[in-house]
Design a protein around this motif. Sequence first.
Motif, PDB file in Angstrom:
ATOM      1  N   GLY A  48       0.812  -1.208   0.000  1.00  0.00           N
ATOM      2  CA  GLY A  48       0.000   0.000   0.000  1.00  0.00           C
ATOM      3  C   GLY A  48       0.846   1.258   0.000  1.00  0.00           C
ATOM      4  N   GLN A 155      -5.359   0.293  -6.864  1.00  0.00           N
ATOM      5  CA  GLN A 155      -4.557  -0.624  -6.057  1.00  0.00           C
ATOM      6  C   GLN A 155      -4.555  -0.182  -4.598  1.00  0.00           C
ATOM      7  N   ASN A 158      -7.599  -1.226  -2.677  1.00  0.00           N
ATOM      8  CA  ASN A 158      -7.552  -2.643  -2.299  1.00  0.00           C
ATOM      9  C   ASN A 158      -6.686  -2.847  -1.062  1.00  0.00           C
ATOM     10  N   PHE A 159      -5.536  -2.213  -1.042  1.00  0.00           N
ATOM     11  CA  PHE A 159      -4.642  -2.365   0.101  1.00  0.00           C
ATOM     12  C   PHE A 159      -5.247  -1.769   1.373  1.00  0.00           C
ATOM     13  N   GLY A 202      -4.742  -6.117  -4.952  1.00  0.00           N
ATOM     14  CA  GLY A 202      -4.002  -4.862  -4.933  1.00  0.00           C
ATOM     15  C   GLY A 202      -2.718  -4.941  -5.744  1.00  0.00           C
TER      16      GLY A 202
END
Length: 211
Positions: A48, A155, A158-159, A202
Amino acid sequence: MDAKDASELISEIREDRAEAEHDEKFRSRAALVIAFMAMLLAIGSLGGGNVAEDMVHNNIKASDTWAFFQAKNVRQTQYKLAVDQLTARLADPSLGTAERSALESQVTQYKETIARYDDEPDPAAPRDTLRGEGKKQLSAQARSYERLRERASAQDANFDFSEVAFQLSLVLGSVAILAVSRPVLGIAIGLGVLGTILMINGFVLLFPLPL
């Protein structure tokens, strides 16, 4: 105490010991689950952080490239206005031959510059629109940075959700150990599985999350 009472007492002690050993095994396994979830949380946090940096970097690059594009457009407009003015002067029949020739040469140079501002590929890769400094190339580069920024943003989402799932999994896993509750541990594992799916997505972005 007669033999029957003694036998019952021994049986109860054995049951208590068996239950205690069973609970201890459960706690050990739950602790391993928590440790595994913590490891996945660390990996997800690293991923992340990286995509967040990519998002900021590509946003800056897109803004800088569009600014360069606008500067080119302004300069191109100035040359177009200059061409219009010179063309108007060339319409004057009283111009001498030398002056007319000089003006025509200047118009030709300005038009070449205007065309170069529109399309100026990199000599090392003339067909690559992501290289070069013409408006055509700059707009392609800026849009490419924007696509990379949007991908990094997807992404990052998602993280973020993955980290929340892992953190809840860790909390519930700790509760499961204290309460020796298998259902709570099952929920913790389920959240861990969800967090793992989100973390993998992610990295590879198979499906974007609706934001």
